[in-house]
Write an enzyme that holds these catalytic residues in place. Structure first.
Site, PDB file in Angstrom:
ATOM      1  N   GLY A  12      -5.288  -8.586  -6.337  1.00 17.96           N
ATOM      2  CA  GLY A  12      -4.657  -8.933  -5.069  1.00 17.96           C
ATOM      3  C   GLY A  12      -5.578  -8.637  -3.893  1.00 17.96           C
ATOM      4  N   ASP A  13      -5.149  -9.075  -2.701  1.00 18.01           N
ATOM      5  CA  ASP A  13      -5.876  -8.812  -1.451  1.00 18.01           C
ATOM      6  C   ASP A  13      -7.277  -9.408  -1.442  1.00 18.01           C
ATOM      7  OD1 ASP A  13      -3.641  -7.372  -0.662  1.00 18.01           O
ATOM      8  OD2 ASP A  13      -4.429  -5.501  -1.486  1.00 18.01           O
ATOM      9  N   LYS A  16      -6.351 -14.361   0.210  1.00 15.16           N
ATOM     10  CA  LYS A  16      -5.612 -15.613  -0.031  1.00 15.16           C
ATOM     11  C   LYS A  16      -5.048 -16.175   1.272  1.00 15.16           C
ATOM     12  CE  LYS A  16      -3.121 -13.352  -2.971  1.00 15.16           C
ATOM     13  NZ  LYS A  16      -3.874 -12.082  -3.099  1.00 15.16           N
ATOM     14  N   ASN A  38       6.180  -8.028  -1.394  1.00  9.16           N
ATOM     15  CA  ASN A  38       5.093  -7.122  -1.817  1.00  9.16           C
ATOM     16  C   ASN A  38       3.750  -7.682  -1.346  1.00  9.16           C
ATOM     17  OD1 ASN A  38       5.396  -9.276  -3.612  1.00  9.16           O
ATOM     18  ND2 ASN A  38       4.945  -8.098  -5.452  1.00  9.16           N
ATOM     19  N   GLY A  40       0.966  -9.165   1.139  1.00 15.75           N
ATOM     20  CA  GLY A  40       0.601  -9.029   2.545  1.00 15.75           C
ATOM     21  C   GLY A  40      -0.598  -9.922   2.767  1.00 15.75           C
ATOM     22  N   HIS A  41      -0.382 -11.061   3.399  1.00 15.53           N
ATOM     23  CA  HIS A  41      -1.442 -12.045   3.575  1.00 15.53           C
ATOM     24  C   HIS A  41      -1.835 -12.080   5.052  1.00 15.53           C
ATOM     25  CE1 HIS A  41      -0.264 -14.313  -0.364  1.00 15.53           C
ATOM     26  NE2 HIS A  41      -0.535 -13.044  -0.540  1.00 15.53           N
ATOM     27  N   GLN A 231      -0.484 -11.739  -5.019  1.00 17.09           N
ATOM     28  CA  GLN A 231      -1.083 -10.767  -5.949  1.00 17.09           C
ATOM     29  C   GLN A 231      -2.335 -11.353  -6.616  1.00 17.09           C
ATOM     30  OE1 GLN A 231       2.754 -11.091  -6.359  1.00 17.09           O
ATOM     31  NE2 GLN A 231       2.499  -9.878  -4.523  1.00 17.09           N
ATOM     32  N   ASP A 340     -19.606 -10.753   3.645  1.00 18.36           N
ATOM     33  CA  ASP A 340     -20.207 -10.059   4.788  1.00 18.36           C
ATOM     34  C   ASP A 340     -20.097  -8.536   4.672  1.00 18.36           C
ATOM     35  OD1 ASP A 340     -17.400 -11.015   5.135  1.00 18.36           O
ATOM     36  OD2 ASP A 340     -17.444  -9.624   6.835  1.00 18.36           O
TER      37      ASP A 340
HETATM   38  P1  GDP Z   1      -4.503 -11.473   0.606  1.00 16.97           P
HETATM   39  O1  GDP Z   1      -3.384 -10.578   0.225  1.00 16.97           O
HETATM   40  O2  GDP Z   1      -5.217 -12.024  -0.574  1.00 16.97           O
HETATM   41  O3  GDP Z   1      -4.094 -12.550   1.576  1.00 16.97           O
HETATM   42  O4  GDP Z   1      -5.563 -10.547   1.378  1.00 16.97           O
HETATM   43  P2  GDP Z   1      -5.214  -9.469   2.514  1.00 16.97           P
HETATM   44  O5  GDP Z   1      -4.856 -10.174   3.763  1.00 16.97           O
HETATM   45  O6  GDP Z   1      -4.262  -8.450   2.000  1.00 16.97           O
HETATM   46  O7  GDP Z   1      -6.597  -8.718   2.637  1.00 16.97           O
HETATM   47  C1  GDP Z   1      -7.750  -9.399   3.003  1.00 16.97           C
HETATM   48  C2  GDP Z   1      -8.301  -8.764   4.293  1.00 16.97           C
HETATM   49  O8  GDP Z   1      -9.630  -9.184   4.492  1.00 16.97           O
HETATM   50  C3  GDP Z   1      -7.563  -9.200   5.538  1.00 16.97           C
HETATM   51  O9  GDP Z   1      -7.629  -8.164   6.472  1.00 16.97           O
HETATM   52  C4  GDP Z   1      -8.362 -10.409   6.004  1.00 16.97           C
HETATM   53  O10 GDP Z   1      -8.254 -10.629   7.403  1.00 16.97           O
HETATM   54  C5  GDP Z   1      -9.736  -9.983   5.650  1.00 16.97           C
HETATM   55  N1  GDP Z   1     -10.675 -11.058   5.277  1.00 16.97           N
HETATM   56  C6  GDP Z   1     -10.436 -12.212   4.604  1.00 16.97           C
HETATM   57  N2  GDP Z   1     -11.591 -12.864   4.347  1.00 16.97           N
HETATM   58  C7  GDP Z   1     -12.570 -12.095   4.874  1.00 16.97           C
HETATM   59  C8  GDP Z   1     -13.997 -12.203   4.907  1.00 16.97           C
HETATM   60  O11 GDP Z   1     -14.601 -13.121   4.383  1.00 16.97           O
HETATM   61  N3  GDP Z   1     -14.678 -11.186   5.523  1.00 16.97           N
HETATM   62  C9  GDP Z   1     -14.053 -10.117   6.090  1.00 16.97           C
HETATM   63  N4  GDP Z   1     -14.806  -9.175   6.666  1.00 16.97           N
HETATM   64  N5  GDP Z   1     -12.717  -9.988   6.068  1.00 16.97           N
HETATM   65  C10 GDP Z   1     -11.993 -10.960   5.467  1.00 16.97           C
HETATM   66  P1  IMO Z   2      -1.154  -9.714  -2.135  1.00 19.80           P
HETATM   67  O1  IMO Z   2      -0.391 -11.003  -2.290  1.00 19.80           O
HETATM   68  C1  IMO Z   2      -2.339  -5.915  -3.874  1.00 19.80           C
HETATM   69  C2  IMO Z   2       0.522  -4.025  -6.566  1.00 19.80           C
HETATM   70  C3  IMO Z   2       1.132  -2.712  -6.131  1.00 19.80           C
HETATM   71  C4  IMO Z   2       1.306  -2.038  -7.468  1.00 19.80           C
HETATM   72  C5  IMO Z   2       1.731  -3.201  -8.371  1.00 19.80           C
HETATM   73  C6  IMO Z   2       3.229  -3.352  -8.540  1.00 19.80           C
HETATM   74  O2  IMO Z   2      -1.231  -9.202  -0.745  1.00 19.80           O
HETATM   75  O3  IMO Z   2      -2.472  -9.821  -2.820  1.00 19.80           O
HETATM   76  P2  IMO Z   2       5.151  -4.265  -6.961  1.00 19.80           P
HETATM   77  O4  IMO Z   2       5.616  -3.804  -5.614  1.00 19.80           O
HETATM   78  O5  IMO Z   2       4.713  -5.690  -6.988  1.00 19.80           O
HETATM   79  O6  IMO Z   2       6.135  -3.960  -8.046  1.00 19.80           O
HETATM   80  O7  IMO Z   2       3.863  -3.354  -7.280  1.00 19.80           O
HETATM   81  O8  IMO Z   2       1.214  -4.371  -7.755  1.00 19.80           O
HETATM   82  N1  IMO Z   2       0.681  -5.143  -5.618  1.00 19.80           N
HETATM   83  C7  IMO Z   2      -0.304  -5.619  -4.865  1.00 19.80           C
HETATM   84  N2  IMO Z   2      -1.584  -5.178  -4.702  1.00 19.80           N
HETATM   85  N3  IMO Z   2      -1.912  -7.023  -3.222  1.00 19.80           N
HETATM   86  C8  IMO Z   2      -0.659  -7.473  -3.400  1.00 19.80           C
HETATM   87  O9  IMO Z   2      -0.231  -8.662  -2.917  1.00 19.80           O
HETATM   88  C9  IMO Z   2       0.221  -6.740  -4.215  1.00 19.80           C
HETATM   89  N4  IMO Z   2       1.515  -6.885  -4.580  1.00 19.80           N
HETATM   90  C10 IMO Z   2       1.775  -5.906  -5.446  1.00 19.80           C
HETATM   91  O10 IMO Z   2       0.245  -2.002  -5.273  1.00 19.80           O
HETATM   92  O11 IMO Z   2       0.086  -1.560  -7.945  1.00 19.80           O
HETATM   93 MG    MG Z   3      -2.686  -8.660   0.576  1.00 15.90          MG
END
Ligand code: GDP
Ligand code: IMO
Ligand code: MG
Length: 435
Positions: A12-13, A16, A38, A40-41, A231, A340
């Site tokens: 995840g994270d 996306k 759950n 966080g985009h 995720q 980066d």
């Molecule tokens: P998601 O859950 O897959 O949508 O990802 P998150 O938003 O939880 O985490 C990605 C983090 O990295 C966010 O704070 C974005 O703003 C940031 N981000 C996304 N792409 C890039 C990148 O190419 N470079 C940097 N420095 N940050 C990025």
């Molecule tokens: P995005 O869409 C990162 C992780 C939780 C935990 C496990 C189970 O932003 O990538 P849950 O609450 O789903 O039962 O937790 O999955 N988890 C994530 N980790 N990014 C997420 O979503 C996540 N959604 C759940 O930290 O380990």
């Molecule tokens: Mg996220």
């Protein structure tokens, strides 16, 4: 093909939200198909940051339609809060541009309470009796459990106040026994839940639709649909590091089942590969860096949860995990993000295999007892010092950076479709057509 899918290949994270927001320019409809709040985009557009949890990442473009499909578990309180917060910032969110499936399951406060209770030691017992997953506490597991055991309530139930009491009564009978006898919690009031359901129904009724038919109609009309995964593959209920996973199908097939679209119609499948690894919560993480390098990735990459604010565990890129994702989701290509963040490291590593009991593994072992014992086989690369956020073509990247990308492509086994070099929408190198 008029559909495309974006999924996470790691834990995840991966970024996306950013990539879906960017690709929405070419899409007509953006669909969330699994998970819930759950997720966080994060979207960064013109210096403004938006953190989305349930609302699809296409919402910032008011002319596009967004859909929360049947496979999502919806916490109406979180959804209403998100809609209001977006509107307060001038983002258009209306029943015209946001549809919520009538079949999506509901998350009530008792799901969140149960999620929390399970992460704590039972009253009077030591921590050894508890399997702490490190969940987001959003009630995801308990809601999917109710769905699978056929005790769940769905969005459509909010439109039928006359049967809400009966359905909630049935659901609460078992929950309250658990709460009072096992977890030492106060029983949940049926009256309070009925009132909450009625309030949610009044607020959300205009959004509740038969989403799968809307998606089918859109496809029939030749509109372009972008499926937004939540995720990542290693958190998939079937293919991830079970039991340290979420409770839904995070692979591309989840788009088919969760949205109600035949697999053959999914189109190009993009797997997001963050240029290093992160994980939130418990569970094995072979390339985790526990010292200064991990700390540096966390600080430079701002690796703190968009949903819970928890510090993310950080480590080198794991191509074993990404290779598995390429196979499990049939990736057309990889989108590499946060490249980066690696600037300034004198040496950069990526795991290309694991070693376990003298054998070399190209895919993660099924059992986390084995995964916890593997030793990553690293390839090492000289780093690059330059700020690459201004790069808009591969040729703009320093040579060492390109060498790293080529090695990644080779190790994962799919070509590159895109490289992200910063959080802003336009800080991106786009290498192909996504529809
Ligand atoms: P998601 O859950 O897959 O949508 O990802 P998150 O938003 O939880 O985490 C990605 C983090 O990295 C966010 O704070 C974005 O703003 C940031 N981000 C996304 N792409 C890039 C990148 O190419 N470079 C940097 N420095 N940050 C990025
Ligand atoms: P995005 O869409 C990162 C992780 C939780 C935990 C496990 C189970 O932003 O990538 P849950 O609450 O789903 O039962 O937790 O999955 N988890 C994530 N980790 N990014 C997420 O979503 C996540 N959604 C759940 O930290 O380990
Ligand atoms: Mg996220």
């Amino acid at each position: 093909m008029t559909s495309a899918v974006v999924i996470g290949t790691q834990w995840g994270d991966e970024g996306k939200g950013k990539i879906v927001d960017l690709l929405t320019e070419k899409a007509d409809v953006v669909v969330r198909f699994q998970g819930g709040a759950n997720a966080g985009h994060t979207l960064v557009v013109g210096g403004e940051t938006y953190a989305l949890h349930l609302v699809p990442s296409g919402i910032l473009r008011p002319e596009k339609m967004t859909v929360i499909a049947s496979g999502v578990v919806v916490d109406p309180e979180a959804l209403i809060g998100e809609i209001e917060a977006l509107r307060a910032r001038g983002v258009r969110v209306s029943p015209d541009n946001l549809k919520v499936s009538d079949k999506a399951h509901l998350i009530f406060p008792y799901h969140k309470a149960l999620d929390g209770a399970r992460e704590r030691p039972l009253p009077g017992m030591g921590p050894e009796g508890t399997l702490k997953i490190g969940t987001t506490g959003r009630g995801i597991g308990p809601a999917y459990e109710d769905k699978a055991s056929r005790k769940g309530l769905r969005m459509a139930d909010l439109l039928h106040p006359e049967s809400l009491r009966e359905k909630l009564g049935q659901a609460l009978m078992e929950k309250n026994a658990l709460f009072t006898h096992l977890y030492g919690l106060e029983p949940v009031s049926l009256d309070a839940m009925v009132a909450l359901g009625q309030e949610w129904g009044q607020k959300l009724a205009p959004f509740i639709r038969d989403s799968w038919k809307i998606i089918q109609d859109s496809l029939a009309r030749g509109l372009r649909i972008l499926f937004e995964g939540a995720q990542g593959t290693q958190l998939d209920i079937d293919h991830g590091t079970y039991p340290y996973v979420t409770s839904s199908s995070t692979v591309s097939g989840g788009a088919s089942t969760g949205a109600g679209v035949a697999p053959a119609l999914l189109g190009k499948i993009t797997g997001l590969v963050k240029a290093y690894s992160t994980r939130v919560g418990e569970g094995p993480f072979p390339t985790e860096l526990l010292g200064a390098e991990g700390e540096r990735l966390r600080e430079v990459g701002h690796e703190y949860g968009a949903t819970t604010g928890r510090p993310r565990r950080c480590g080198w890129l794991d191509c074993v995990v990404a290779r598995a994702a390429a196979a499990l989701s049939g990736l057309t290509w990889a989108a590499v993000t946060k490249l980066d963040v690696l600037a300034g490291f004198s040496e950069i590593k990526m795991a290309v295999a694991y070693r376990l009991d003298g054998e070399e593994l190209l895919y993660p072992p099924s059992d986390i007892r084995d995964l916890a014992r593997v030793e990553p086989v690293y390839r090492s690369f000289p780093g690059f010092a330059e700020d690459i956020s201004g790069a808009r073509a591969l040729a703009d990247l320093p040579r060492n950076c390109r060498v790293y990308l080529e090695a990644l492509e080779e190790a994962v086994g799919v070509p590159l479709g895109l490289v992200s070099v910063g959080p802003e929408r336009d800080e991106t190198i786009v290498l192909g057509e996504f529809f």
